[in-house]
Motif scaffolding. Sequence first.
Motif, mmCIF file in Angstrom:
data_model
loop_
_atom_site.group_PDB
_atom_site.id
_atom_site.type_symbol
_atom_site.label_atom_id
_atom_site.label_comp_id
_atom_site.label_asym_id
_atom_site.label_seq_id
_atom_site.Cartn_x
_atom_site.Cartn_y
_atom_site.Cartn_z
ATOM 1 N N GLN A 38 0.849 -1.183 0.000
ATOM 2 C CA GLN A 38 0.000 0.000 0.000
ATOM 3 C C GLN A 38 0.894 1.245 0.000
ATOM 4 O O GLN A 38 1.566 1.546 0.995
ATOM 5 C CB GLN A 38 -0.940 -0.006 1.204
ATOM 6 N N ALA A 39 0.891 1.947 -1.142
ATOM 7 C CA ALA A 39 1.836 3.042 -1.366
ATOM 8 C C ALA A 39 1.197 4.394 -1.064
ATOM 9 O O ALA A 39 0.179 4.762 -1.658
ATOM 10 C CB ALA A 39 2.331 3.008 -2.812
ATOM 11 N N TYR A 40 1.811 5.120 -0.160
ATOM 12 C CA TYR A 40 1.377 6.466 0.200
ATOM 13 C C TYR A 40 2.533 7.429 -0.062
ATOM 14 O O TYR A 40 3.694 7.097 0.180
ATOM 15 C CB TYR A 40 1.003 6.548 1.678
ATOM 16 N N ILE A 41 2.191 8.622 -0.536
ATOM 17 C CA ILE A 41 3.198 9.672 -0.725
ATOM 18 C C ILE A 41 2.897 10.813 0.228
ATOM 19 O O ILE A 41 1.772 11.326 0.276
ATOM 20 C CB ILE A 41 3.206 10.201 -2.173
ATOM 21 N N LYS A 42 3.918 11.225 0.992
ATOM 22 C CA LYS A 42 3.815 12.428 1.817
ATOM 23 C C LYS A 42 4.340 13.583 0.984
ATOM 24 O O LYS A 42 5.534 13.667 0.682
ATOM 25 C CB LYS A 42 4.638 12.270 3.098
ATOM 26 N N HIS A 43 3.432 14.473 0.591
ATOM 27 C CA HIS A 43 3.751 15.487 -0.422
ATOM 28 C C HIS A 43 4.318 16.767 0.207
ATOM 29 O O HIS A 43 3.669 17.825 0.207
ATOM 30 C CB HIS A 43 2.513 15.801 -1.259
ATOM 31 N N GLU A 44 5.564 16.674 0.657
ATOM 32 C CA GLU A 44 6.244 17.872 1.145
ATOM 33 C C GLU A 44 6.597 18.816 0.001
ATOM 34 O O GLU A 44 6.937 19.979 0.227
ATOM 35 C CB GLU A 44 7.496 17.469 1.928
ATOM 36 N N ASN A 45 6.502 18.315 -1.212
ATOM 37 C CA ASN A 45 6.696 19.171 -2.389
ATOM 38 C C ASN A 45 5.588 20.196 -2.547
ATOM 39 O O ASN A 45 5.685 21.106 -3.375
ATOM 40 C CB ASN A 45 6.787 18.313 -3.655
ATOM 41 N N HIS A 46 4.524 20.104 -1.744
ATOM 42 C CA HIS A 46 3.419 21.055 -1.829
ATOM 43 C C HIS A 46 3.592 22.258 -0.898
ATOM 44 O O HIS A 46 2.705 23.100 -0.818
ATOM 45 C CB HIS A 46 2.090 20.351 -1.505
ATOM 46 N N VAL A 171 0.893 2.842 9.833
ATOM 47 C CA VAL A 171 2.023 2.837 8.902
ATOM 48 C C VAL A 171 3.045 1.792 9.357
ATOM 49 O O VAL A 171 3.294 1.624 10.553
ATOM 50 C CB VAL A 171 2.673 4.241 8.816
ATOM 51 N N ASP A 172 3.612 1.064 8.395
ATOM 52 C CA ASP A 172 4.612 0.034 8.691
ATOM 53 C C ASP A 172 6.035 0.475 8.381
ATOM 54 O O ASP A 172 6.985 0.033 9.032
ATOM 55 C CB ASP A 172 4.311 -1.237 7.888
ATOM 56 N N ALA A 173 6.188 1.325 7.370
ATOM 57 C CA ALA A 173 7.528 1.748 6.963
ATOM 58 C C ALA A 173 7.464 3.134 6.342
ATOM 59 O O ALA A 173 6.469 3.495 5.698
ATOM 60 C CB ALA A 173 8.135 0.761 5.967
ATOM 61 N N ILE A 174 8.532 3.904 6.544
ATOM 62 C CA ILE A 174 8.646 5.243 5.957
ATOM 63 C C ILE A 174 9.984 5.310 5.232
ATOM 64 O O ILE A 174 11.036 5.032 5.827
ATOM 65 C CB ILE A 174 8.564 6.350 7.023
ATOM 66 N N ILE A 175 9.943 5.651 3.945
ATOM 67 C CA ILE A 175 11.161 5.774 3.141
ATOM 68 C C ILE A 175 11.451 7.259 2.956
ATOM 69 O O ILE A 175 10.601 8.014 2.465
ATOM 70 C CB ILE A 175 11.002 5.091 1.774
ATOM 71 N N VAL A 176 12.646 7.683 3.343
ATOM 72 C CA VAL A 176 12.969 9.113 3.381
ATOM 73 C C VAL A 176 14.347 9.353 2.765
ATOM 74 O O VAL A 176 15.286 8.597 3.012
ATOM 75 C CB VAL A 176 12.905 9.629 4.837
ATOM 76 N N LYS A 293 10.765 -6.957 0.499
ATOM 77 C CA LYS A 293 10.803 -6.672 1.937
ATOM 78 C C LYS A 293 9.521 -6.005 2.426
ATOM 79 O O LYS A 293 9.147 -6.167 3.594
ATOM 80 C CB LYS A 293 11.997 -5.768 2.262
ATOM 81 N N LEU A 294 8.861 -5.251 1.559
ATOM 82 C CA LEU A 294 7.720 -4.438 1.988
ATOM 83 C C LEU A 294 6.382 -4.986 1.515
ATOM 84 O O LEU A 294 5.346 -4.341 1.693
ATOM 85 C CB LEU A 294 7.898 -3.001 1.469
ATOM 86 N N ALA A 295 6.355 -6.153 0.946
ATOM 87 C CA ALA A 295 5.123 -6.725 0.396
ATOM 88 C C ALA A 295 3.995 -6.723 1.425
ATOM 89 O O ALA A 295 4.163 -7.175 2.558
ATOM 90 C CB ALA A 295 5.383 -8.149 -0.090
ATOM 91 N N GLY A 296 2.851 -6.159 1.018
ATOM 92 C CA GLY A 296 1.660 -6.149 1.844
ATOM 93 C C GLY A 296 1.642 -5.101 2.941
ATOM 94 O O GLY A 296 0.662 -4.991 3.684
ATOM 95 N N LYS A 297 2.690 -4.292 3.060
ATOM 96 C CA LYS A 297 2.798 -3.303 4.129
ATOM 97 C C LYS A 297 2.179 -1.964 3.733
ATOM 98 O O LYS A 297 1.930 -1.695 2.559
ATOM 99 C CB LYS A 297 4.275 -3.082 4.491
ATOM 100 N N ASN A 298 1.951 -1.129 4.737
ATOM 101 C CA ASN A 298 1.570 0.263 4.518
ATOM 102 C C ASN A 298 2.842 1.098 4.523
ATOM 103 O O ASN A 298 3.497 1.228 5.570
ATOM 104 C CB ASN A 298 0.632 0.758 5.617
ATOM 105 N N VAL A 299 3.195 1.635 3.365
ATOM 106 C CA VAL A 299 4.498 2.284 3.200
ATOM 107 C C VAL A 299 4.306 3.739 2.775
ATOM 108 O O VAL A 299 3.595 4.026 1.806
ATOM 109 C CB VAL A 299 5.351 1.552 2.148
ATOM 110 N N VAL A 300 4.959 4.643 3.491
ATOM 111 C CA VAL A 300 4.949 6.061 3.142
ATOM 112 C C VAL A 300 6.282 6.433 2.518
ATOM 113 O O VAL A 300 7.346 6.123 3.080
ATOM 114 C CB VAL A 300 4.694 6.947 4.379
ATOM 115 N N MET A 301 6.226 7.070 1.354
ATOM 116 C CA MET A 301 7.417 7.588 0.697
ATOM 117 C C MET A 301 7.372 9.110 0.768
ATOM 118 O O MET A 301 6.371 9.713 0.375
ATOM 119 C CB MET A 301 7.466 7.112 -0.761
ATOM 120 N N VAL A 302 8.420 9.709 1.299
ATOM 121 C CA VAL A 302 8.440 11.157 1.497
ATOM 122 C C VAL A 302 8.938 11.837 0.232
ATOM 123 O O VAL A 302 10.108 11.700 -0.147
ATOM 124 C CB VAL A 302 9.329 11.547 2.690
ATOM 125 N N MET A 303 8.037 12.550 -0.454
ATOM 126 C CA MET A 303 8.427 13.352 -1.618
ATOM 127 C C MET A 303 8.877 14.706 -1.074
ATOM 128 O O MET A 303 8.094 15.618 -0.898
ATOM 129 C CB MET A 303 7.264 13.484 -2.602
#
Length: 321
Positions: A38-46, A171-176, A293-303
């Motif tokens: 489950q892919a989420y984007i944190k839109h700090e670009n906004h 949330v399970d993981a945050i990629i920054v 590694k992240l299959a099936g997780k709730n993952v946030v990617m920080v833009m």
Amino acid sequence: MGTLTFQNIIAARQIVTRFLKSTPLIHYPELSERLGFQAYIKHENHNPTGSFKVRGGLNFMHHLPQTQRKKGVITATRGNHGQSIAYAAAQFGVKATVVVPHGNNPEKNSAMQAFGAELIEHGTDFDEARALCEILEAERGLYYVHPCMEPGLFHGVGTYSLEIFEKLPNVDAIIVPIGGGSGCCGVITVAKAINPNVKVIGVQAENAPAIYHSWKAGHMIETDSCDTIADGLATRVPFPLPFSIIQKGIHDMVLLSEAEIVEGIRLALRWTHNLAEGAGAAPLAAAHKLTDKLAGKNVVMVMSGANLDTETLKKVLAHQL
């Protein structure tokens, strides 16, 4: 040196929200299907400066003593930190001087000047620009806002992590992305306080891997160069404050080639319809290397930012990089 605390990030939020709205955290179904989580984007670009860094500048400037506000501040940058200081200084009536390396992103330079900062070009990279700040600090009576050693900056940028946990408690993981490390340190500090089970994954460029190599070695290692399209990742010297937090708190780190960073910019446009600079696209590019590694997780990617100059964007879209 100071340190980071969860309580000070909470306090910083009261300051930051006077000027900024919470940035979106958006779930992307197509991207989720493609990545297998489950892919989420944190839109700090906004944010108004197109980057997460503005949060730190506002918190720092709020705490700057009135006597120093009258004298002014100086800092070094590849762009986003400088825009943050210039923007925040304008809000608080402070004179800002910003030192950038020669050949810096011209559109970031223009934005800093538009916010009212004096711009000085010096050196071939961020670290050479930074050295001039230490000289001008004494000559002009300015306060040197070190991009990677001011806890007030880190507490400010940490506020976006609070927003992540509020909007996605499971949330399970945050990629920054990691350049100087302030954003990553905020994520680590907030995750540790709210849910230590959340995995914090950092991303660096293969051409600018100082913190990655330092993390692997267990002590700070400088690199000879940091020649990457992702200027937000382009540092060759780690610093004690962020490294001490990253060393103890990061769960994993990914290195990206220049081709992978460029592809990340294209992927951001394709799957989120957002413009991301190299550092901002790095988490999305890294996610493609972490699908197992992240299959099936709730993952946030920080833009983290959107400040990609027009000429570079043209080359990215034309597959000329």
